[in-house]
Design an enzyme around this catalytic site. Structure first.
Site, PDB file in Angstrom:
ATOM      1  N   ASP A  30       0.822  -1.202   0.000  1.00 35.27           N
ATOM      2  CA  ASP A  30       0.000   0.000   0.000  1.00 35.27           C
ATOM      3  C   ASP A  30       0.864   1.263   0.000  1.00 35.27           C
ATOM      4  O   ASP A  30       2.008   1.242   0.440  1.00 35.27           O
ATOM      5  CB  ASP A  30      -0.973   0.021   1.200  1.00 35.27           C
ATOM      6  CG  ASP A  30      -0.277  -0.071   2.548  1.00 35.27           C
ATOM      7  OD1 ASP A  30       0.726  -0.798   2.656  1.00 35.27           O
ATOM      8  OD2 ASP A  30      -0.722   0.599   3.499  1.00 35.27           O
TER       9      ASP A  30
ATOM     10  N   GLU B  34      -0.035  -1.018   5.888  1.00 33.87           N
ATOM     11  CA  GLU B  34       1.021  -0.500   6.760  1.00 33.87           C
ATOM     12  C   GLU B  34       0.824   0.990   6.966  1.00 33.87           C
ATOM     13  O   GLU B  34       1.065   1.525   8.029  1.00 33.87           O
ATOM     14  CB  GLU B  34       2.399  -0.771   6.149  1.00 33.87           C
ATOM     15  CG  GLU B  34       3.557  -0.612   7.153  1.00 33.87           C
ATOM     16  CD  GLU B  34       4.078   0.816   7.272  1.00 33.87           C
ATOM     17  OE1 GLU B  34       4.773   1.119   8.251  1.00 33.87           O
ATOM     18  OE2 GLU B  34       3.778   1.644   6.393  1.00 33.87           O
TER      19      GLU B  34
HETATM   20 ZN   LIG Z   1       6.654   2.163   4.204  1.00 33.53          ZN
END
Ligand SMILES: [Zn+2]
Length: 380
Positions: free
Chosen positions: A73, A138
């Site tokens: 992501d 994340e």
């Molecule tokens: Zn990162």
């Protein structure tokens, strides 16, 4: 050969950048990666939780387990038109590739995958196991990503000995900084109750600002610790205080404050909380304090992983890396508590999360060589 390898790493990075994987959307990145890993003998498991995609891949059944980890992501590109190029169309200029995720961290992912392919081609019967752990969450809440994969592995008694995170750790040049730990982060949300009143009759009111002020100065005056060999001293910071009603002749009924500790391995969150409550409870104050723990501090001590990473970086870049615990939190906080040694080694972080994010092509190719060298040092 160097030319073809460079092409392979950059081509894969470009393919990943073209996927609009704005957190927590993986946008098909993990499918591309799983196909590449399956082709070289990895058993790939998709581990979705909620709207988050996670991939756990492993090659080998014995220990030790060396895992490469990261995320597909990216953060949103920002206002349309703020970029000089299309953020999801990689553009090469003067040896640099521009695109969202180029530094954080699709270059790291591409460098890992190509390094694994090259290492396995040369060492099909390597020792131990290789693993890859990738999440699409994340940059977001990070609740359904790496944390959940680690919980799943733990439930079936599968463990990781060494983990290399491809987060952009470098500051000025590739490999100048390797992260070997992170500080802990603990936030406190405070409410103090008082009794509202006329400013001229304080004996009839109970001013919460007056109650909190001496505690605040006490919290500021404390030397929480002196830090240690790997961490700076623990810091206490107030980020918000609000209370008044906006009238010059009214004292408030309530005070709200928010503060944060960035703390070293001299403390754990239970110890910090207990100390803070001890201070409040020694005063005459009606308060409520809620806590949020972002992550305990972790530190990877001297050992085979740090030796291998430092050696690989020095061989490939010519400079020994600085071993640091600076920066914000990362998914290392979820991987380390199970007893895994974790380091972060990735490209230069100067442009991450900014417009016109970019990475040097040479750095991506060298990073891949560093990863391959780490495998050679640990698994042959
Ligand atoms: Zn990162």
């Amino acid at each position: 050969m160097a030319g073809s390898n460079e092409h392979a790493t950059i081509a894969l990075m470009d393919e990943l950048i073209r996927r609009r994987s704005i957190t927590p959307d993986d946008a098909g990145c993990q499918e591309i990666i799983a196909a590449r890993l399956s082709a070289i003998g990895f058993k790939c498991e998709s581990m979705p939780f909620g709207d988050v995609s996670n991939l756990w891949a492993r090659r080998g059944n014995t220990g030790p387990v060396l895992c490469f980890a990261g995320h597909t992501d990216v953060v949103p590109p920002g206002p349309e038109g703020s970029w000089q190029t299309d953020p999801f169309e990689p553009v090469e200029h003067d040896g640099v590739v521009y695109g969202r995720g180029s530094a954080d961290m699709k270059s790291g992912l591409a460098a890992m995958i190509v390094a694994l392919e090259r290492f396995i081609a040369a060492n099909p019967d390597h020792e131990g196991s290789l693993a890859v752990l990738i999440t699409s969450d994340e940059e977001g809440r990070a609740r359904d990503g790496t944390l959940k994969v680690i919980e799943t592995l733990k439930a079936r008694n599968e463990s990781i000995d060494w983990c290399v995170l491809g987060e952009p750790s470098s500051q000025k040049s590739l490999g100048d900084i390797v992260r070997i730990g992170r500080r802990g982060s603990l936030s406190g949300m405070l409410t103090v109750q008082g009794v509202q009143g006329h400013v001229a009759y304080p004996q009839l009111a109970d001013n919460p600002i007056r109650r909190f002020a001496p505690i605040l100065s006490e919290l500021h005056a404390i030397e929480w610790d002196k830090g240690n060999d790997h961490f700076p001293p623990t810091s206490f910071q107030v980020v918000d205080i609000r209370s008044g009603l906006g009238f010059p002749n009214v004292t408030p009924a309530e005070l709200e404050a928010r503060f944060n500790f960035r703390y070293s391995t001299e403390w754990d969150h239970e110890g910090l909380k207990a100390r803070v409550h001890e201070i409040f409870d020694a005063h005459d104050i009606d308060y409520e304090l809620n806590w949020h723990l972002s992550g305990e501090p972790f530190l990877t001590g001297p050992g085979k992983l740090i030796d291998a990473v430092a050696k690989a970086v020095e061989e490939e870049s010519g400079v020994a890396p600085e071993l640091s615990t600076g920066g914000g939190t990362s998914d290392g906080r979820f991987i380390s508590p199970a007893g895994t040694d974790v380091v972060e080694l990735g490209p230069v972080n100067a442009s991450i999360h900014k417009v016109n994010e970019h990475v040097r092509i040479d750095d991506v190719v060298t990073l891949s060589s560093m990863y391959r060298r780490i495998m050679e040092l640990l698994l042959t």
